[in-house]
Design a protein around this motif. Structure first.
Motif, PDB file in Angstrom:
ATOM      1  N   LEU A   1       0.807  -1.220   0.000  1.00 51.50           N
ATOM      2  CA  LEU A   1       0.000   0.000   0.000  1.00 51.50           C
ATOM      3  C   LEU A   1       0.843   1.273   0.000  1.00 51.50           C
ATOM      4  N   VAL A   2       1.672   1.448   1.000  1.00 52.82           N
ATOM      5  CA  VAL A   2       2.380   2.722   1.169  1.00 52.82           C
ATOM      6  C   VAL A   2       3.345   2.992   0.018  1.00 52.82           C
ATOM      7  N   ALA A   3       4.074   1.994  -0.429  1.00 53.08           N
ATOM      8  CA  ALA A   3       5.029   2.197  -1.516  1.00 53.08           C
ATOM      9  C   ALA A   3       4.326   2.669  -2.787  1.00 53.08           C
ATOM     10  N   THR A   4       3.159   2.113  -3.066  1.00 55.56           N
ATOM     11  CA  THR A   4       2.401   2.543  -4.246  1.00 55.56           C
ATOM     12  C   THR A   4       1.965   3.997  -4.115  1.00 55.56           C
ATOM     13  N   MET A   5       1.501   4.384  -2.936  1.00 52.37           N
ATOM     14  CA  MET A   5       1.107   5.773  -2.717  1.00 52.37           C
ATOM     15  C   MET A   5       2.290   6.728  -2.927  1.00 52.37           C
ATOM     16  N   ARG A   6       3.413   6.378  -2.346  1.00 52.79           N
ATOM     17  CA  ARG A   6       4.588   7.242  -2.441  1.00 52.79           C
ATOM     18  C   ARG A   6       5.104   7.320  -3.870  1.00 52.79           C
ATOM     19  N   LEU A   7       5.098   6.190  -4.575  1.00 52.05           N
ATOM     20  CA  LEU A   7       5.571   6.188  -5.949  1.00 52.05           C
ATOM     21  C   LEU A   7       4.640   6.998  -6.847  1.00 52.05           C
ATOM     22  N   ALA A   8       3.341   6.855  -6.631  1.00 49.29           N
ATOM     23  CA  ALA A   8       2.374   7.648  -7.397  1.00 49.29           C
ATOM     24  C   ALA A   8       2.581   9.142  -7.156  1.00 49.29           C
ATOM     25  N   ARG A   9       2.838   9.511  -5.910  1.00 49.61           N
ATOM     26  CA  ARG A   9       3.054  10.930  -5.595  1.00 49.61           C
ATOM     27  C   ARG A   9       4.263  11.498  -6.329  1.00 49.61           C
ATOM     28  N   LEU A  10       5.289  10.687  -6.518  1.00 49.97           N
ATOM     29  CA  LEU A  10       6.498  11.157  -7.194  1.00 49.97           C
ATOM     30  C   LEU A  10       6.342  11.200  -8.710  1.00 49.97           C
ATOM     31  N   LEU A  11       5.540  10.318  -9.271  1.00 50.28           N
ATOM     32  CA  LEU A  11       5.407  10.246 -10.723  1.00 50.28           C
ATOM     33  C   LEU A  11       4.243  11.068 -11.274  1.00 50.28           C
ATOM     34  N   LEU A  12       3.253  11.357 -10.437  1.00 50.54           N
ATOM     35  CA  LEU A  12       2.063  12.073 -10.913  1.00 50.54           C
ATOM     36  C   LEU A  12       2.334  13.486 -11.440  1.00 50.54           C
ATOM     37  N   PRO A  13       3.196  14.280 -10.790  1.00 51.42           N
ATOM     38  CA  PRO A  13       3.376  15.646 -11.290  1.00 51.42           C
ATOM     39  C   PRO A  13       3.742  15.728 -12.774  1.00 51.42           C
TER      40      PRO A  13
ATOM     41  N   VAL B   1     -10.812 -12.074   3.650  1.00 48.27           N
ATOM     42  CA  VAL B   1     -10.477 -13.494   3.537  1.00 48.27           C
ATOM     43  C   VAL B   1      -9.926 -13.970   4.872  1.00 48.27           C
ATOM     44  N   ALA B   2     -10.449 -15.063   5.382  1.00 43.80           N
ATOM     45  CA  ALA B   2      -9.946 -15.616   6.637  1.00 43.80           C
ATOM     46  C   ALA B   2      -8.475 -15.970   6.491  1.00 43.80           C
ATOM     47  N   GLY B   3      -7.687 -15.592   7.465  1.00 45.11           N
ATOM     48  CA  GLY B   3      -6.266 -15.889   7.446  1.00 45.11           C
ATOM     49  C   GLY B   3      -5.424 -14.892   6.683  1.00 45.11           C
ATOM     50  N   GLU B   4      -6.055 -13.861   6.108  1.00 42.34           N
ATOM     51  CA  GLU B   4      -5.320 -12.858   5.331  1.00 42.34           C
ATOM     52  C   GLU B   4      -5.774 -11.450   5.702  1.00 42.34           C
ATOM     53  N   ALA B   5      -5.952 -11.207   6.992  1.00 39.90           N
ATOM     54  CA  ALA B   5      -6.543  -9.953   7.450  1.00 39.90           C
ATOM     55  C   ALA B   5      -5.718  -8.737   7.042  1.00 39.90           C
ATOM     56  N   VAL B   6      -4.407  -8.800   7.204  1.00 44.30           N
ATOM     57  CA  VAL B   6      -3.572  -7.634   6.901  1.00 44.30           C
ATOM     58  C   VAL B   6      -3.459  -7.431   5.397  1.00 44.30           C
ATOM     59  N   TYR B   7      -3.291  -8.522   4.676  1.00 44.33           N
ATOM     60  CA  TYR B   7      -3.242  -8.435   3.210  1.00 44.33           C
ATOM     61  C   TYR B   7      -4.538  -7.840   2.663  1.00 44.33           C
ATOM     62  N   ALA B   8      -5.679  -8.328   3.151  1.00 46.18           N
ATOM     63  CA  ALA B   8      -6.968  -7.809   2.698  1.00 46.18           C
ATOM     64  C   ALA B   8      -7.110  -6.332   3.029  1.00 46.18           C
ATOM     65  N   ALA B   9      -6.646  -5.939   4.217  1.00 47.26           N
ATOM     66  CA  ALA B   9      -6.731  -4.529   4.611  1.00 47.26           C
ATOM     67  C   ALA B   9      -5.884  -3.651   3.702  1.00 47.26           C
ATOM     68  N   ALA B  10      -4.692  -4.126   3.354  1.00 49.78           N
ATOM     69  CA  ALA B  10      -3.820  -3.354   2.469  1.00 49.78           C
ATOM     70  C   ALA B  10      -4.449  -3.191   1.091  1.00 49.78           C
ATOM     71  N   LYS B  11      -5.034  -4.254   0.569  1.00 51.52           N
ATOM     72  CA  LYS B  11      -5.654  -4.185  -0.752  1.00 51.52           C
ATOM     73  C   LYS B  11      -6.921  -3.335  -0.732  1.00 51.52           C
ATOM     74  N   ALA B  12      -7.655  -3.365   0.382  1.00 51.30           N
ATOM     75  CA  ALA B  12      -8.822  -2.491   0.513  1.00 51.30           C
ATOM     76  C   ALA B  12      -8.387  -1.032   0.503  1.00 51.30           C
ATOM     77  N   GLY B  13      -7.273  -0.749   1.173  1.00 48.58           N
ATOM     78  CA  GLY B  13      -6.734   0.597   1.161  1.00 48.58           C
ATOM     79  C   GLY B  13      -6.328   1.028  -0.234  1.00 48.58           C
ATOM     80  N   LEU B  14      -5.766   0.109  -0.999  1.00 49.76           N
ATOM     81  CA  LEU B  14      -5.370   0.404  -2.374  1.00 49.76           C
ATOM     82  C   LEU B  14      -6.590   0.766  -3.217  1.00 49.76           C
TER      83      LEU B  14
ATOM     84  N   SER C   1      -6.998  -6.821  -5.293  1.00 47.18           N
ATOM     85  CA  SER C   1      -7.308  -8.228  -5.046  1.00 47.18           C
ATOM     86  C   SER C   1      -8.747  -8.345  -4.577  1.00 47.18           C
ATOM     87  N   VAL C   2      -9.367  -9.477  -4.912  1.00 48.50           N
ATOM     88  CA  VAL C   2     -10.706  -9.725  -4.406  1.00 48.50           C
ATOM     89  C   VAL C   2     -10.709  -9.747  -2.881  1.00 48.50           C
TER      90      VAL C   2
END
Length: 256
Positions: free
Chosen positions: A109-121, A143-156, A136-137
């Motif tokens: 999540l965070v790396a994508t945000m930061r990279l977008a901020r640098l390339l968008l201008p 998804v059970a057993g993937e709480a952090v992964y799901a949270a990161a993708k929801a944030g994306l 990701s779906v």
């Protein structure tokens, strides 16, 4: 967007979905900048597409700035960012370490945000560009057993939707591709093999073709396979029934 002659940075381009995307982009005539952590594999893909290899470990604090600098130096600009790099983790949430949580959120999540901020201008200044994020779906349904992964993708997902609205009329498109299971080494690296019967894993080439079409046709959202979108619809329309089914099919993760 016309990909012929466009400069495209693909994160996580050395294997799996990313590698397949690089190959498809080369066929479309794009100048491909291949990002990866493994020098040999990344250079191998770059050689196959007559592209440029750039190395960065997105778990590190200074990696995003370095990656953006390398990518911009390759051709003087980046027209398209395919944000594909990601980590997975499967198992009981309480067994994750603080470091594993931080690294997964950083890369997915965070790396994508930061990279977008640098390339968008540059994209906004040229009034042309595209940010294509591989979601990701799991981020739509949980998804059970993937709480952090799901949270990161929801944030994306939320990041993409908000940024799309912010950039309306400025010449830059934002899209997400939402795959279910894909036949790559991702599941081996996350610590637990894929063992569900449904959905069946699709080939990375299928996802790659969808990503290229999404860029060319300015699609805000693409699901792979298409029918998997029904899971997200059922979750919204019939939340109780969805949770009962999800709990039943997720029992093996909680107990194993």
């Amino acid at each position: 967007m016309e990909l012929g002659g466009a400069v495209v940075l693909v994160t996580g381009g050395s294997a799996g979905i990313g590698r397949a995307v690089c190959l498809e982009l080369a066929v479309a005539g794009a100048a491909v900048v291949v990002h990866g952590r493994d020098g040999r594999r990344t250079q191998d893909v770059a050689d196959q597409v007559n592209g440029v290899a750039v190395l960065a470990d997105l778990r590190q604090n200074d990696a995003v700035q370095a990656l953006a600098g390398q990518a911009l130096a390759a051709h003087g600009r980046v027209d398209v960012l395919v944000a594909n790099a990601g980590l997975g983790w499967s198992g009981p949430f309480v067994e994750m370490s603080d470091q594993e949580i931080a690294e997964l959120i950083t890369v997915d999540l965070v790396a994508t945000m930061r990279l977008a901020r640098l390339l968008l201008p540059g994209m906004v200044e040229r009034r042309t560009g595209c940010l294509l994020l591989v979601a990701s779906v799991a981020g739509r349904t949980g998804v059970a057993g993937e709480a952090v992964y799901a949270a990161a993708k929801a944030g994306l997902d939320a990041f993409a939707e908000s940024l799309r609205l912010e950039l309306t009329g400025r010449g830059v498109q934002v899209g997400v591709v939402v795959p279910a299971a894909v036949s790559t080494g991702f599941f081996d690296r996350r610590g637990r093999a894929y063992d569900r019967r449904v959905p069946r894993p699709v080939k990375p080439e299928t996802v790659a073709r969808a990503i290229v079409r999404a860029i060319e046709q300015d699609r805000a959202e693409t699901w792979i396979p298409r029918w998997i979108r029904l899971a997200a619809v059922v979750r919204v329309v019939f939340p109780g029934g969805y949770r009962r089914l999800a709990a039943r099919f997720g029992e093996s993760i909680r107990s194993g």
